[in-house]
Design a protein around this motif. Structure first.
Motif, PDB file in Angstrom:
ATOM      1  N   LYS A 244      61.076  73.799  56.258  1.00 42.25           N
ATOM      2  CA  LYS A 244      60.502  75.118  55.998  1.00 42.25           C
ATOM      3  C   LYS A 244      61.160  75.855  54.820  1.00 42.25           C
ATOM      4  N   ALA A 245      61.899  75.148  53.997  1.00 45.35           N
ATOM      5  CA  ALA A 245      62.549  75.817  52.867  1.00 45.35           C
ATOM      6  C   ALA A 245      61.520  76.455  51.932  1.00 45.35           C
ATOM      7  N   ILE A 246      60.407  75.760  51.724  1.00 50.06           N
ATOM      8  CA  ILE A 246      59.359  76.305  50.857  1.00 50.06           C
ATOM      9  C   ILE A 246      58.773  77.574  51.472  1.00 50.06           C
ATOM     10  N   ASP A 247      58.533  77.551  52.783  1.00 57.41           N
ATOM     11  CA  ASP A 247      57.991  78.734  53.459  1.00 57.41           C
ATOM     12  C   ASP A 247      58.964  79.907  53.366  1.00 57.41           C
ATOM     13  N   TYR A 248      60.236  79.612  53.511  1.00 52.77           N
ATOM     14  CA  TYR A 248      61.244  80.666  53.424  1.00 52.77           C
ATOM     15  C   TYR A 248      61.298  81.242  52.013  1.00 52.77           C
ATOM     16  N   ALA A 249      61.162  80.361  51.031  1.00 53.52           N
ATOM     17  CA  ALA A 249      61.148  80.830  49.642  1.00 53.52           C
ATOM     18  C   ALA A 249      59.962  81.761  49.401  1.00 53.52           C
TER      19      ALA A 249
ATOM     20  N   SER B 282      58.608  71.903  42.633  1.00 56.79           N
ATOM     21  CA  SER B 282      59.856  72.621  42.425  1.00 56.79           C
ATOM     22  C   SER B 282      60.383  72.296  41.035  1.00 56.79           C
TER      23      SER B 282
ATOM     24  N   ALA C 190      66.099  70.115  46.351  1.00 63.14           N
ATOM     25  CA  ALA C 190      66.692  70.838  47.479  1.00 63.14           C
ATOM     26  C   ALA C 190      65.673  71.524  48.387  1.00 63.14           C
ATOM     27  N   PRO C 191      64.641  72.176  47.841  1.00 64.35           N
ATOM     28  CA  PRO C 191      63.691  72.864  48.738  1.00 64.35           C
ATOM     29  C   PRO C 191      62.971  71.940  49.700  1.00 64.35           C
TER      30      PRO C 191
ATOM     31  N   GLU D 136      64.352  69.249  51.144  1.00 63.38           N
ATOM     32  CA  GLU D 136      65.291  68.577  52.015  1.00 63.38           C
ATOM     33  C   GLU D 136      65.611  69.372  53.272  1.00 63.38           C
ATOM     34  N   LYS D 137      65.194  70.628  53.293  1.00 62.87           N
ATOM     35  CA  LYS D 137      65.418  71.461  54.467  1.00 62.87           C
ATOM     36  C   LYS D 137      64.068  71.888  55.031  1.00 62.87           C
TER      37      LYS D 137
END
Length: 463
Positions: free
Chosen positions: A31-36, A6, A25-26, A28-29
């Motif tokens: 599946k944030a990377i998958d959502y991105a 990131s 930030a990506p 720390e949540k």
């Protein structure tokens, strides 16, 4: 091993800890990377849903050298992706409040005008013309940005390249009419074209020879001034239109003196203080598309274009092939009745760009095994333009004047769907067997017009 990376940046100064927090930030949540990735996929799909869909990617007039229709289709979509990937946002931090269509962003080419060094005054205009069919507001914004760089003498800083200025304004206008925009850019356009008439040459760093004339620059300037006259028609500038007609005729007279000798069959590309020299054949014979080329000058140029023409070779034997020396030669061959060669050359674009495995600036045929090699800026919007234009023409879509037009070249039916012009969507179907073209509207209704073989048919009055 897979590694997620990131990167955070800001257009204003931020302390290292603040940027590190944004970058983390990506992770720390959950599946944030998958959502991105989902959002990024949606972003590209939204764009690609807006480009024209073509029925044919075959190459029936030449040996495809192992390049399949799927290969050509792949590079067609890659070319469109490169164009949009090359868009930069406005940069108020450096005093430039317009979006940019760069030369080919991943190449990191940066020899343009100060403050907007990633924009080239050639490739960027070609990208803007294509984007006018997808995001016309963006195209207009990027165009106005480049024209805002024209100084009082008429020059744009950075590498000085052949003119597509009026042409690009016209394509933007056809796809999203805006009389006020034409009126706004006209003074800068006039200053530029008058400067270019006095300086039809390449200027880049130490290469700045005031007594040099270059046919590569001179021929496209005449083509570009024709679009200036179209702009004058819209704006009601009757005296200005006459002014440009006089300039075109006088400049053509200069071209005949600068680049043609009575005792030499082929025209030259360069004239430096009266001394002529050869240059690249493709860069010279694109002048076939000039509407003023006539008589012995036309004959000599056409003969030069066909000398060494060989569809078995990469780009039919031409070398140093760039976007305009590809498309304008095709147009010129069609205009002057050489339909077989025109089809072979346009199909070589669909074949030899994929063969090179690169969307580049200029294409060369090299070695005993006739490799197709991309050189110069890589990636470049020139290669993208070649791929898109060859596929368009193969399917009967002629986009040179903006809006909607066709040219019938093949004994088959071709279809181009999803053509966006001025907020509406059209399908173009060319029946080369019966010599007709059908414009299909989004409500399913249609209109049909004759499309004789080898003639350019404007359809903008049907929109």
């Amino acid at each position: 091993t897979e590694v997620d990376i990131s990167i955070a940046f800001d257009s204003v100064a931020s302390d290292e800890a603040a940027l590190a927090k944004v970058a983390a930030a990506p992770f720390e949540k959950l599946k944030a990377i998958d959502y991105a990735l989902i959002l990024r996929t949606r972003f590209w799909n939204d764009y690609l849903y807006k480009i024209p869909y073509l029925s044919n990617f075959d190459m029936p007039s030449i040996d495809n050298k192992g390049i399949t229709e799927d290969d050509a289709k792949h590079d067609y979509y890659v070319s469109w992706a490169l164009i949009y990937a090359s868009v930069l946002p406005a940069a108020p931090e450096v005093g430039f409040n317009y979006r940019q269509v760069t030369c080919g962003k991943p190449s990191m080419w940066d020899e343009g005008a100060p403050g907007v060094t990633y924009s080239a005054t050639w490739e960027s205009f070609i990208g803007i013309q294509q984007l006018a069919y997808v995001y016309p507001e963006l195209a207009w914004d990027a165009y106005k940005g480049l024209m805002s760089l024209v100084d009082e003498q008429g020059r744009i800083g950075g590498e000085s390249l052949p003119s597509e200025k009026a042409h690009t304004a016209w394509v933007c206008y056809q796809n999203m009419p805006d009389d006020e925009a034409l009126e706004e850019i006209y003074p800068a356009l006039k200053r530029y074209q008058l400067w270019r008439m006095a300086n039809p040459r390449w200027i880049h760093g130490p290469h700045d020879y005031e007594n040099e004339k270059d046919y590569d620059f001179a021929s496209v300037l005449i083509m570009d001034m024709r679009f200036t006259q179209k702009i004058c028609d819209v704006l009601g500038y009757d005296e200005e239109k006459t002014f440009w007609e006089t300039n075109i005729n006088n400049f053509y007279g200069d071209i005949k003196t600068w680049f043609y000798l009575p005792n030499r069959a082929a025209p030259y590309q360069y004239n430096v203080g009266g001394t002529m020299s050869g240059g690249a054949r493709a860069w010279v014979v694109k002048s076939l598309w000039m509407d003023v080329l006539d008589g012995e000058y036309l004959t000599r140029t056409l003969n030069f274009a066909l000398s060494g023409f060989n569809p078995a070779k990469s780009f039919c034997g031409y070398s140093a092939v760039k976007y305009d020396s590809f498309t304008y030669i095709i147009y010129g061959l069609i205009k002057h009745g050489k339909l077989t060669e025109a089809k072979q050359y346009l199909e070589s674009g669909m074949r030899d760009v994929p063969r090179s495995k690169f969307i580049g600036e200029a294409y060369y045929n090299e070695g005993a095994d006739d490799k197709s090699v991309a050189r110069g800026v890589r990636p470049s919007l020139f290669g993208a333009g070649i791929m898109i234009e060859s596929a368009f023409l193969s399917n009967g879509f002629f986009r040179y004047n903006g809006g909607l037009a066709c040219v019938n070249l093949y004994d088959r039916v071709t279809t181009v769907e999803n053509i966006h012009v001025n907020g509406k969507v059209y399908t173009l179907s060319v029946d080369g067997i019966y010599g007709t073209v059908k414009v299909i509207y989004s409500d399913g209704t249609s209109q049909t017009r004759n499309a004789p073989r080898g003639q350019f048919v404007d359809l903008n009055d049907l929109l």
